[in-house]
Design a protein around this motif. Structure first.
Motif, PDB file in Angstrom:
ATOM      1  N   ILE A   1       0.825  -1.208   0.000  1.00  0.00           N
ATOM      2  CA  ILE A   1       0.000   0.000   0.000  1.00  0.00           C
ATOM      3  C   ILE A   1       0.857   1.255   0.000  1.00  0.00           C
ATOM      4  O   ILE A   1       0.575   2.219  -0.712  1.00  0.00           O
ATOM      5  CB  ILE A   1      -0.959  -0.009   1.206  1.00  0.00           C
ATOM      6  CG1 ILE A   1      -1.993  -1.118   1.034  1.00  0.00           C
ATOM      7  CG2 ILE A   1      -1.638   1.337   1.387  1.00  0.00           C
ATOM      8  CD1 ILE A   1      -2.825  -1.388   2.275  1.00  0.00           C
ATOM      9  N   LEU A   2       1.918   1.255   0.781  1.00  0.00           N
ATOM     10  CA  LEU A   2       2.728   2.464   0.947  1.00  0.00           C
ATOM     11  C   LEU A   2       3.863   2.585  -0.058  1.00  0.00           C
ATOM     12  O   LEU A   2       4.525   3.618  -0.112  1.00  0.00           O
ATOM     13  CB  LEU A   2       3.289   2.528   2.367  1.00  0.00           C
ATOM     14  CG  LEU A   2       2.243   2.652   3.476  1.00  0.00           C
ATOM     15  CD1 LEU A   2       2.922   2.664   4.825  1.00  0.00           C
ATOM     16  CD2 LEU A   2       1.397   3.892   3.294  1.00  0.00           C
ATOM     17  N   LYS A   3       4.119   1.534  -0.828  1.00  0.00           N
ATOM     18  CA  LYS A   3       5.233   1.570  -1.784  1.00  0.00           C
ATOM     19  C   LYS A   3       5.064   2.700  -2.787  1.00  0.00           C
ATOM     20  O   LYS A   3       6.003   3.431  -3.084  1.00  0.00           O
ATOM     21  CB  LYS A   3       5.368   0.231  -2.505  1.00  0.00           C
ATOM     22  CG  LYS A   3       6.552   0.190  -3.457  1.00  0.00           C
ATOM     23  CD  LYS A   3       6.854  -1.208  -3.951  1.00  0.00           C
ATOM     24  CE  LYS A   3       5.759  -1.771  -4.792  1.00  0.00           C
ATOM     25  NZ  LYS A   3       6.176  -3.018  -5.484  1.00  0.00           N
ATOM     26  N   ASN A   4       3.876   2.886  -3.291  1.00  0.00           N
ATOM     27  CA  ASN A   4       3.621   3.931  -4.265  1.00  0.00           C
ATOM     28  C   ASN A   4       3.821   5.311  -3.639  1.00  0.00           C
ATOM     29  O   ASN A   4       4.400   6.202  -4.247  1.00  0.00           O
ATOM     30  CB  ASN A   4       2.200   3.808  -4.829  1.00  0.00           C
ATOM     31  CG  ASN A   4       1.993   4.695  -6.018  1.00  0.00           C
ATOM     32  OD1 ASN A   4       2.942   5.076  -6.686  1.00  0.00           O
ATOM     33  ND2 ASN A   4       0.739   5.040  -6.263  1.00  0.00           N
ATOM     34  N   ALA A   5       3.349   5.496  -2.424  1.00  0.00           N
ATOM     35  CA  ALA A   5       3.488   6.786  -1.755  1.00  0.00           C
ATOM     36  C   ALA A   5       4.952   7.124  -1.504  1.00  0.00           C
ATOM     37  O   ALA A   5       5.375   8.266  -1.703  1.00  0.00           O
ATOM     38  CB  ALA A   5       2.718   6.787  -0.440  1.00  0.00           C
ATOM     39  N   THR A   6       5.740   6.152  -1.080  1.00  0.00           N
ATOM     40  CA  THR A   6       7.143   6.438  -0.799  1.00  0.00           C
ATOM     41  C   THR A   6       7.936   6.670  -2.083  1.00  0.00           C
ATOM     42  O   THR A   6       8.840   7.490  -2.103  1.00  0.00           O
ATOM     43  CB  THR A   6       7.786   5.307   0.015  1.00  0.00           C
ATOM     44  OG1 THR A   6       7.618   4.076  -0.670  1.00  0.00           O
ATOM     45  CG2 THR A   6       7.185   5.222   1.395  1.00  0.00           C
ATOM     46  N   SER A   7       7.587   5.972  -3.153  1.00  0.00           N
ATOM     47  CA  SER A   7       8.309   6.208  -4.402  1.00  0.00           C
ATOM     48  C   SER A   7       7.986   7.597  -4.946  1.00  0.00           C
ATOM     49  O   SER A   7       8.863   8.276  -5.484  1.00  0.00           O
ATOM     50  CB  SER A   7       7.986   5.131  -5.432  1.00  0.00           C
ATOM     51  OG  SER A   7       6.622   5.210  -5.817  1.00  0.00           O
ATOM     52  N   ASN A   8       6.735   8.047  -4.792  1.00  0.00           N
ATOM     53  CA  ASN A   8       6.390   9.409  -5.206  1.00  0.00           C
ATOM     54  C   ASN A   8       7.138  10.440  -4.378  1.00  0.00           C
ATOM     55  O   ASN A   8       7.594  11.462  -4.894  1.00  0.00           O
ATOM     56  CB  ASN A   8       4.882   9.646  -5.084  1.00  0.00           C
ATOM     57  CG  ASN A   8       4.096   8.893  -6.122  1.00  0.00           C
ATOM     58  OD1 ASN A   8       4.641   8.472  -7.142  1.00  0.00           O
ATOM     59  ND2 ASN A   8       2.808   8.708  -5.858  1.00  0.00           N
ATOM     60  N   GLU A   9       7.273  10.183  -3.101  1.00  0.00           N
ATOM     61  CA  GLU A   9       7.987  11.100  -2.222  1.00  0.00           C
ATOM     62  C   GLU A   9       9.468  11.173  -2.609  1.00  0.00           C
ATOM     63  O   GLU A   9      10.055  12.255  -2.647  1.00  0.00           O
ATOM     64  CB  GLU A   9       7.837  10.633  -0.781  1.00  0.00           C
ATOM     65  CG  GLU A   9       8.422  11.576   0.247  1.00  0.00           C
ATOM     66  CD  GLU A   9       8.164  11.067   1.652  1.00  0.00           C
ATOM     67  OE1 GLU A   9       9.125  11.015   2.424  1.00  0.00           O
ATOM     68  OE2 GLU A   9       7.003  10.722   1.950  1.00  0.00           O
ATOM     69  N   GLU A  10      10.075  10.017  -2.900  1.00  0.00           N
ATOM     70  CA  GLU A  10      11.480  10.003  -3.307  1.00  0.00           C
ATOM     71  C   GLU A  10      11.673  10.759  -4.620  1.00  0.00           C
ATOM     72  O   GLU A  10      12.651  11.485  -4.789  1.00  0.00           O
ATOM     73  CB  GLU A  10      11.974   8.565  -3.439  1.00  0.00           C
ATOM     74  CG  GLU A  10      12.119   7.859  -2.114  1.00  0.00           C
ATOM     75  CD  GLU A  10      12.435   6.386  -2.282  1.00  0.00           C
ATOM     76  OE1 GLU A  10      12.516   5.910  -3.432  1.00  0.00           O
ATOM     77  OE2 GLU A  10      12.600   5.716  -1.258  1.00  0.00           O
ATOM     78  N   LYS A  11      10.747  10.593  -5.564  1.00  0.00           N
ATOM     79  CA  LYS A  11      10.846  11.318  -6.831  1.00  0.00           C
ATOM     80  C   LYS A  11      10.733  12.818  -6.602  1.00  0.00           C
ATOM     81  O   LYS A  11      11.454  13.614  -7.195  1.00  0.00           O
ATOM     82  CB  LYS A  11       9.748  10.862  -7.795  1.00  0.00           C
ATOM     83  CG  LYS A  11       9.940   9.480  -8.336  1.00  0.00           C
ATOM     84  CD  LYS A  11       8.762   9.085  -9.206  1.00  0.00           C
ATOM     85  CE  LYS A  11       8.841   7.624  -9.610  1.00  0.00           C
ATOM     86  NZ  LYS A  11       7.644   7.208 -10.345  1.00  0.00           N
ATOM     87  N   PHE A  12       9.835  13.226  -5.715  1.00  0.00           N
ATOM     88  CA  PHE A  12       9.649  14.645  -5.423  1.00  0.00           C
ATOM     89  C   PHE A  12      10.910  15.239  -4.803  1.00  0.00           C
ATOM     90  O   PHE A  12      11.360  16.309  -5.190  1.00  0.00           O
ATOM     91  CB  PHE A  12       8.454  14.839  -4.488  1.00  0.00           C
ATOM     92  CG  PHE A  12       8.270  16.250  -4.034  1.00  0.00           C
ATOM     93  CD1 PHE A  12       7.797  17.214  -4.905  1.00  0.00           C
ATOM     94  CD2 PHE A  12       8.588  16.631  -2.737  1.00  0.00           C
ATOM     95  CE1 PHE A  12       7.621  18.524  -4.500  1.00  0.00           C
ATOM     96  CE2 PHE A  12       8.430  17.932  -2.326  1.00  0.00           C
ATOM     97  CZ  PHE A  12       7.940  18.886  -3.209  1.00  0.00           C
ATOM     98  N   ILE A  13      11.477  14.538  -3.861  1.00  0.00           N
ATOM     99  CA  ILE A  13      12.680  15.040  -3.186  1.00  0.00           C
ATOM    100  C   ILE A  13      13.844  15.110  -4.165  1.00  0.00           C
ATOM    101  O   ILE A  13      14.586  16.096  -4.184  1.00  0.00           O
ATOM    102  CB  ILE A  13      13.021  14.154  -1.973  1.00  0.00           C
ATOM    103  CG1 ILE A  13      11.961  14.358  -0.882  1.00  0.00           C
ATOM    104  CG2 ILE A  13      14.407  14.483  -1.424  1.00  0.00           C
ATOM    105  CD1 ILE A  13      12.089  13.408   0.279  1.00  0.00           C
TER     106      ILE A  13
END
Length: 90
Positions: free
Chosen positions: A33-45
């Motif tokens: 569930i959280l994999k997508n959210a963390t990958s988006n966060e890493e891309k943003f950073i």
């Protein structure tokens, strides 16, 4: 009596095993569930090109102590007080 003990042992181990399997399933579901959210966060950073903050350790003499001698005196006094207290207890 031995049979009852074995039954209780197997039941206990089964409950623990079932709990561990359930815990594994919950962790894996959370990961999915959280994999997508963390990958988006890493891309943003990474897209912001912000340099990582450097760790700067605080100096021990900033604020309270004026020099290293004062720090050593305080430590020596604390050790002496501790030793006197431990001698009084024995």
């Amino acid at each position: 009596m031995i049979i009852e003990g074995l039954k209780l042992t197997i039941l206990g181990m089964g409950v623990v095993f079932a709990f561990l399997v359930l815990l594994y399933v919950v962790i894996e579901l959370t990961h999915l569930i959280l994999k997508n959210a963390t990958s988006n966060e890493e891309k943003f950073i990474s897209s912001r090109n912000v340099p990582a903050k450097r760790f700067i350790p605080a100096r021990p003499d900033v604020g309270r102590a004026k020099n290293e001698g004062e720090i050593l005196a305080v430590i020596a006094a604390a050790v002496k007080a501790h030793r006197e207290k431990s001698r009084a207890l024995h």
